[in-house]
Design a protein around this motif. Structure first.
Motif: not given
Length: 294
Positions: A165-166, A216-221, A238-239
């Protein structure tokens, strides 16, 4: 003998006029709709509850400033006439503990574990033969992928810290925390997510002979940024949308460089009452911490 039967007209609310339908009936008593219509009247200017925007200021449809970039992934020279496609399924991790400074303590909550289990069930019930499984390097994504893999049974899950995430790009409009994040590390974050984007988001290579399905398991951003980049939507958008925990985003890439989005943040596999989009309450976190240390 065939004849027309007109149904009785009925009034539908104060904004609608009558709705009528005509059925065609034959000697075998088979019915078919010949005509059906509902006419809705526009509210009158005398309606005091009607909001009247300034017609000079109201927005209009926005056109793209640029045409579609067919070489968006730098692989247009590899374009083939193959009809095979790459399917990418981006899964956000489950709900997790947030009130800690240490990443290894930001583990899934009990609800997050349930959400990951629902995602695993949905993926295996889809009967899709997944060809690759990748996870980020953060504990909440690793735990989510592990629960999902109870159903998919991959021998090895790849791990990539570039998927962590970032804050990928300064958003427009800016979020409440944008100024703090932008101080110092924004360029590094953007570079990292760009590396991940080009590593996983691209058209099928010429050597690919069958459709592929990569998870791919990752993050919302990360997912939101990938969607904007893949669809050639301005990256600073993106937000403007968010994703439920353990939701599934499905992107498809063709050999000629087209990108199709089959779904963003699909969470139909998680029961309504078990869905979440943000961190748990402070009381919920304290209860779980106590149960872990007990």
């Amino acid at each position: 003998m065939r004849f027309l039967v007109k149904l009785a007209a009925s009034t539908v609310g104060v904004l609608c006029t009558t709705a009528s339908a005509y059925l065609l009936v034959d000697e075998k008593k088979r019915y078919g709709v010949v005509f059906a219509a509902t006419v809705v009247q526009s509210p009158t200017d005398s309606n005091i509850d009607l909001v009247k925007p300034d017609q000079q200021l109201i927005s209009t449809p926005i056109r793209s400033n640029e045409r579609w970039n067919w070489n968006w992934d730098g692989r247009h020279s590899e374009m083939s006439k193959s009809r095979v496609v790459r399917h990418i399924y981006l899964v956000r991790h489950g709900q997790y503990l947030t009130r800690t400074k240490f990443e290894d303590q930001k583990q899934l909550t009990e609800l997050g574990n349930e959400q990951a289990d629902w995602a695993g069930r949905a993926l295996v019930e889809s009967k899709i033969s997944f060809t690759r499984f990748v996870q980020s390097g953060l504990i909440r994504a690793i735990q989510t992928a592990s629960i999902i893999n109870k159903y998919l049974k991959f021998k090895k899950i790849e791990q990539d810290i570039d998927l962590n995430e970032g804050f990928p790009f300064l958003p427009e409009p800016a979020g409440r925390f944008a100024d703090d994040v932008a101080k110092g590390r924004l360029e590094l974050e953007t570079d990292r997510m760009e590396r991940a984007f080009h590593r996983y988001i691209h058209r099928p290579p010429p050597t690919q002979t069958e459709d592929s399905h990569e998870l791919i398991v990752c993050h919302a951003n990360v997912i939101r940024y990938f969607v904007c980049r893949a669809l050639q939507i301005p990256a600073d958008a993106w937000l403007r949308f968010n994703l439920f925990h353990c939701s599934i985003t499905h992107l498809v890439f063709t050999a000629d460089g087209r990108v199709i989005c089959y779904g963003i943040g699909d969470v139909g596999h998680v029961p309504q009452e078990r869905r979440s989009i943000r961190r748990p309450s402070r009381d919920q976190e304290q209860q779980q911490q106590q149960s872990v240390t007990a």
